[in-house]
Scaffold this motif. Structure first.
Motif, PDB file in Angstrom:
ATOM      1  N   ARG A  82     -24.234 -33.505  -0.190  1.00 25.72           N
ATOM      2  CA  ARG A  82     -24.546 -34.831  -0.604  1.00 25.72           C
ATOM      3  C   ARG A  82     -23.927 -36.067   0.269  1.00 25.72           C
ATOM      4  O   ARG A  82     -22.806 -35.790   0.921  1.00 25.72           O
ATOM      5  CB  ARG A  82     -24.265 -35.117  -2.103  1.00 25.72           C
ATOM      6  CG  ARG A  82     -24.918 -33.993  -2.991  1.00 25.72           C
ATOM      7  CD  ARG A  82     -26.384 -34.215  -3.251  1.00 25.72           C
ATOM      8  NE  ARG A  82     -26.744 -35.452  -3.361  1.00 25.72           N
ATOM      9  CZ  ARG A  82     -26.924 -36.303  -4.714  1.00 25.72           C
ATOM     10  NH1 ARG A  82     -26.577 -35.553  -5.815  1.00 25.72           N
ATOM     11  NH2 ARG A  82     -27.207 -37.570  -4.549  1.00 25.72           N
TER      12      ARG A  82
ATOM     13  N   TRP B 130     -23.588 -40.598  -0.615  1.00 29.35           N
ATOM     14  CA  TRP B 130     -23.922 -41.577  -1.224  1.00 29.35           C
ATOM     15  C   TRP B 130     -23.220 -42.968  -0.561  1.00 29.35           C
ATOM     16  O   TRP B 130     -22.213 -43.010   0.058  1.00 29.35           O
ATOM     17  CB  TRP B 130     -23.410 -41.726  -2.655  1.00 29.35           C
ATOM     18  CG  TRP B 130     -23.690 -40.604  -3.380  1.00 29.35           C
ATOM     19  CD1 TRP B 130     -24.841 -40.693  -4.102  1.00 29.35           C
ATOM     20  CD2 TRP B 130     -22.985 -39.181  -3.475  1.00 29.35           C
ATOM     21  NE1 TRP B 130     -24.818 -39.289  -4.856  1.00 29.35           N
ATOM     22  CE2 TRP B 130     -23.880 -38.624  -4.591  1.00 29.35           C
ATOM     23  CE3 TRP B 130     -21.933 -38.907  -2.947  1.00 29.35           C
ATOM     24  CZ2 TRP B 130     -23.275 -37.187  -4.658  1.00 29.35           C
ATOM     25  CZ3 TRP B 130     -21.646 -37.438  -3.072  1.00 29.35           C
ATOM     26  CH2 TRP B 130     -22.252 -36.838  -4.187  1.00 29.35           C
TER      27      TRP B 130
ATOM     28  N   ASN C 213     -19.180 -44.659   2.574  1.00 26.98           N
ATOM     29  CA  ASN C 213     -19.728 -43.698   1.734  1.00 26.98           C
ATOM     30  C   ASN C 213     -19.056 -42.626   1.450  1.00 26.98           C
ATOM     31  O   ASN C 213     -17.542 -42.477   1.987  1.00 26.98           O
ATOM     32  CB  ASN C 213     -20.930 -42.901   2.431  1.00 26.98           C
ATOM     33  CG  ASN C 213     -20.502 -42.468   3.904  1.00 26.98           C
ATOM     34  OD1 ASN C 213     -19.861 -41.332   3.948  1.00 26.98           O
ATOM     35  ND2 ASN C 213     -20.755 -42.739   4.804  1.00 26.98           N
TER      36      ASN C 213
ATOM     37  N   GLU D 124     -26.557 -42.986 -10.109  1.00 24.08           N
ATOM     38  CA  GLU D 124     -25.407 -41.766  -9.961  1.00 24.08           C
ATOM     39  C   GLU D 124     -24.131 -42.558  -9.893  1.00 24.08           C
ATOM     40  O   GLU D 124     -23.926 -43.571  -9.410  1.00 24.08           O
ATOM     41  CB  GLU D 124     -25.347 -41.032  -8.683  1.00 24.08           C
ATOM     42  CG  GLU D 124     -26.593 -39.791  -9.022  1.00 24.08           C
ATOM     43  CD  GLU D 124     -26.786 -38.960  -7.749  1.00 24.08           C
ATOM     44  OE1 GLU D 124     -26.378 -37.787  -7.788  1.00 24.08           O
ATOM     45  OE2 GLU D 124     -27.154 -39.497  -6.661  1.00 24.08           O
TER      46      GLU D 124
ATOM     47  N   ALA E 296     -27.916 -45.110  -3.239  1.00 24.36           N
ATOM     48  CA  ALA E 296     -28.561 -44.344  -2.163  1.00 24.36           C
ATOM     49  C   ALA E 296     -28.015 -44.231  -0.813  1.00 24.36           C
ATOM     50  O   ALA E 296     -28.161 -45.295  -0.189  1.00 24.36           O
ATOM     51  CB  ALA E 296     -30.199 -44.304  -2.370  1.00 24.36           C
ATOM     52  N   HIS E 297     -27.934 -43.017   0.060  1.00 22.62           N
ATOM     53  CA  HIS E 297     -27.715 -43.232   1.281  1.00 22.62           C
ATOM     54  C   HIS E 297     -28.897 -42.427   2.235  1.00 22.62           C
ATOM     55  O   HIS E 297     -29.342 -41.367   1.665  1.00 22.62           O
ATOM     56  CB  HIS E 297     -26.450 -42.346   1.592  1.00 22.62           C
ATOM     57  CG  HIS E 297     -25.997 -42.579   3.142  1.00 22.62           C
ATOM     58  ND1 HIS E 297     -26.564 -42.239   4.355  1.00 22.62           N
ATOM     59  CD2 HIS E 297     -24.727 -43.483   3.559  1.00 22.62           C
ATOM     60  CE1 HIS E 297     -25.706 -42.716   5.138  1.00 22.62           C
ATOM     61  NE2 HIS E 297     -25.089 -43.241   4.930  1.00 22.62           N
TER      62      HIS E 297
ATOM     63  N   ASP F 280     -28.581 -38.899   2.649  1.00 22.93           N
ATOM     64  CA  ASP F 280     -28.200 -37.803   1.866  1.00 22.93           C
ATOM     65  C   ASP F 280     -29.392 -36.600   1.758  1.00 22.93           C
ATOM     66  O   ASP F 280     -30.514 -36.598   1.558  1.00 22.93           O
ATOM     67  CB  ASP F 280     -28.655 -38.478   0.345  1.00 22.93           C
ATOM     68  CG  ASP F 280     -27.785 -37.538  -0.768  1.00 22.93           C
ATOM     69  OD1 ASP F 280     -27.753 -36.654  -0.309  1.00 22.93           O
ATOM     70  OD2 ASP F 280     -28.202 -38.213  -2.007  1.00 22.93           O
TER      71      ASP F 280
ATOM     72  N   SER G 229     -29.805 -34.273  -0.385  1.00 20.03           N
ATOM     73  CA  SER G 229     -30.509 -33.947  -1.603  1.00 20.03           C
ATOM     74  C   SER G 229     -30.639 -35.267  -2.450  1.00 20.03           C
ATOM     75  O   SER G 229     -29.972 -35.089  -3.619  1.00 20.03           O
ATOM     76  CB  SER G 229     -29.471 -32.813  -2.264  1.00 20.03           C
ATOM     77  OG  SER G 229     -29.472 -31.750  -1.593  1.00 20.03           O
ATOM     78  N   PRO G 230     -31.350 -36.257  -2.328  1.00 22.91           N
ATOM     79  CA  PRO G 230     -31.169 -37.479  -2.998  1.00 22.91           C
ATOM     80  C   PRO G 230     -32.073 -37.112  -4.401  1.00 22.91           C
ATOM     81  O   PRO G 230     -32.694 -36.311  -4.534  1.00 22.91           O
ATOM     82  CB  PRO G 230     -31.967 -38.527  -2.281  1.00 22.91           C
ATOM     83  CG  PRO G 230     -32.932 -37.541  -1.149  1.00 22.91           C
ATOM     84  CD  PRO G 230     -32.357 -36.565  -0.896  1.00 22.91           C
TER      85      PRO G 230
ATOM     86  N   SER H 184     -34.090 -38.799  -7.650  1.00 20.14           N
ATOM     87  CA  SER H 184     -34.902 -40.100  -7.609  1.00 20.14           C
ATOM     88  C   SER H 184     -34.346 -41.107  -8.365  1.00 20.14           C
ATOM     89  O   SER H 184     -33.514 -40.902  -9.417  1.00 20.14           O
ATOM     90  CB  SER H 184     -36.188 -39.544  -8.182  1.00 20.14           C
ATOM     91  OG  SER H 184     -36.223 -39.485  -9.584  1.00 20.14           O
TER      92      SER H 184
ATOM     93  N   THR I  44     -28.114 -49.046  -5.851  1.00 18.78           N
ATOM     94  CA  THR I  44     -28.974 -49.171  -4.689  1.00 18.78           C
ATOM     95  C   THR I  44     -29.728 -50.538  -4.356  1.00 18.78           C
ATOM     96  O   THR I  44     -29.724 -51.037  -3.300  1.00 18.78           O
ATOM     97  CB  THR I  44     -30.067 -47.993  -4.756  1.00 18.78           C
ATOM     98  OG1 THR I  44     -29.187 -46.718  -4.851  1.00 18.78           O
ATOM     99  CG2 THR I  44     -30.785 -48.180  -3.455  1.00 18.78           C
TER     100      THR I  44
END
Lengths: 96, 96, 96, 96, 96, 96, 96, 96, 96, 96
Positions: free
Chosen positions: C41, C43, C51, D2, D85-86, D89, D91-92, D94, E61
């Motif tokens: 993962r 972020w 990150n 997250e 969010a990156h 990533d 396995s982002p 939603s 984000t």
């Protein structure tokens, strides 16, 4: 995999004989972990109830199990530093 | 006496071949210090241009001389932690 | 074994197209590491060029190799936190 | 959204059976939060009574409610790191 | 969701008119973000090129996108603190 | 003048009804300070018994008097950050 | 209202005469601020290009204006600590 | 010589009248030290049981004696910052 | 009065002979300060371009003058710790 | 080899006569260590129950033994800084 482990100990408030017995069992468990190849080296940090240890374990979960098996663990504040192989290390241990 | 030494390296801005040559001489000097029993172990700190080293020297002055003999020393930020013997150390070295 | 990795990036002073190309190759290498199961993962830390990543590697040496294979690695400041299994983890990965 | 959540636990001074019962209810509540999609991952920080958790909640208020619903919460010291969010990533989840 | 954002600015080394123009566009973008309800309040930290801001965004984000849309963003060092609703808040904003 | 105030609370060890009564009087006093225009906003720091508050007072002495008038004050650890007006603030309050 | 102000100075890389002239204008501006009752006391932090100052200003915005009016301000790193009246202060100034 | 002294107070757990009496004797001793020219100024740090003081003493030993003569001293955590004369100080005291 | 002084040196980027000459004049000035009874002891911090010094001066202003008289002072980062007499000191110096 | 040792003391909660007796034996043991050439200098940190000491010992293990021989050691928090010889030291001790 090797880990550098820094430990501070705040000994519990116990009668002298109980405390001595606790330290005895700590020494015994440390010896077992050494014989198992888990505890490689141990040094006192001068002036403190604290130490640096060099540990070897397959992964952090096994290291956690080894550390929490120490009788003094409930009284320890522990920081774990993961170590990677260095090409100039004079005495590398094998990675398996 | 043993010392735990943490080193961060900020490599100089040199052409690739000069930098490679600098790292070669660093490796050679590390080997000499290992053969002299001064550098005992060396680990990379993962993800960083940094390492932990276990060193042995009669006193801090001798350690300083060993560290400053490294070709990369001018580019190093170094912290030295003195180590004392621990009765539960599985592989103590002798104190002379 | 899993690792939590915090990364700060100070991008190099390059012309825009070279920088874009560097970020493209970073994205490609990240994808390869994800396909290999090494990068799990990633972020962004909001507001920063930084990150958090969740990584999986057999040991810290393999993690170091993965991190230094990133094209942006020379411009990264990285902190690695080793992770141990928690019995309440909803989605543990196997330890082999 | 997250969140990365770091938690240190100082367990209360309770009789063993009461403490075991408290940890049982902690495990049950963690399972409920996992089933609700709020608690995504949980790792031990090796050597410590501490963990990193990956949490998902619509906003910080909902996260606070989830964290304070844990039976061990009164004994926890918690730091919350918001995550964005990156693009790399693997396995982002939603964002809704 | 609201965020407390602390920003330190290291302005680039530009000619005076270019710097003035950069600050003008910063002011314009701040006004747009205020009109969009994203930037709620902004204070100077006395004596410093730094500020605290109160921001509102659906998630981290969106906040990251707003912050990086600022013309001065490349010269900012930013820390984001997530905020949760407090029952004693005299002027709460709605959570949607 | 506005102040950003960060507060950590270590609640006293009181019976539940006494603690509830203490929190009730805290809520009442916060409402009075809000009506007086002294307490402008209040947010929870997620996961913690802690909050950020936006306060307005003629000077630090008046702020100190307001903070120490809170029933929970003896159990608070407080940091005060003075705030200056920023030209890009969307909703400045008047300075008198 | 009084403020305790800690200042570190990193002087610019200027020819000696330009630097001397900058320090002259700093001294002149400090004298003006002293005559206006804004700068009350000033001490060097021994060994450093740094000082503590005791300042008086109606609010943080006026203090910020005073500090940024110093010719050396662009080269200063400043921390402002707000001060409240203490009943045991031997020489309190009036609060208006 | 002047010293900037930062003090945090953790008052002892005493009955109200004993505590009031302790604070009374603190005020009296502060007044004596002010009359002796040792305590020059005293400010509260807003929101805290803490203060900054400006003290004058021939040397650190005399300052230590003055600080430890305060009835609240056993409950104080104190940091002493030595101060040197600054040529731009509006109200320097003489150095003898 | 004695002071403990910790100094970090970032040497300037000078040709080797100029740097050697700078260090020579530093050694000469240190000798003068030693002969004047101002510099009492000096130790290297192992591995670093840094030292601890034990200094004696009537007050912080005289100490500042001594420190800034060192040719390397512009390249030094200095922290001064004031020292008070201890009744158990084996070799106290007189306080005048 | 010399060591700089910083010590904070949290005295135990004992009746006055027992505490006085403890401090008496501390003074006696300090005198013995001074006569043995182990404790060279000792200074109070003004305002605190803390001191800096200059110690001499063959290695960190001997220093640890000396420090733990102090009657107040169980109530001390100690940091040890190793010292190396500096060529400009006015009063170096011999290294054997």
């Amino acid at each position: 995999m090797e880990f550098l482990v820094r430990t501070e100990i705040t000994p519990p408030d116990l009668p002298d004989d109980k405390l001595a017995s606790l330290y005895d069992s700590e020494r015994d468990r440390a010896r077992e972990l050494a014989e198992a190849g888990t505890l490689l080296r141990l040094w006192r940090i001068p002036g403190r109830r604290a130490n640096y240890g060099l540990w070897s374990a397959p992964h952090a979960t096994a290291l956690h199990d080894a550390l929490t098996s120490l009788p003094l663990w409930p009284y320890m504040d522990i920081e774990v530093h993961p170590l990677a192989a260095h090409p100039n290390d004079p005495s590398p241990i094998s990675l398996e």
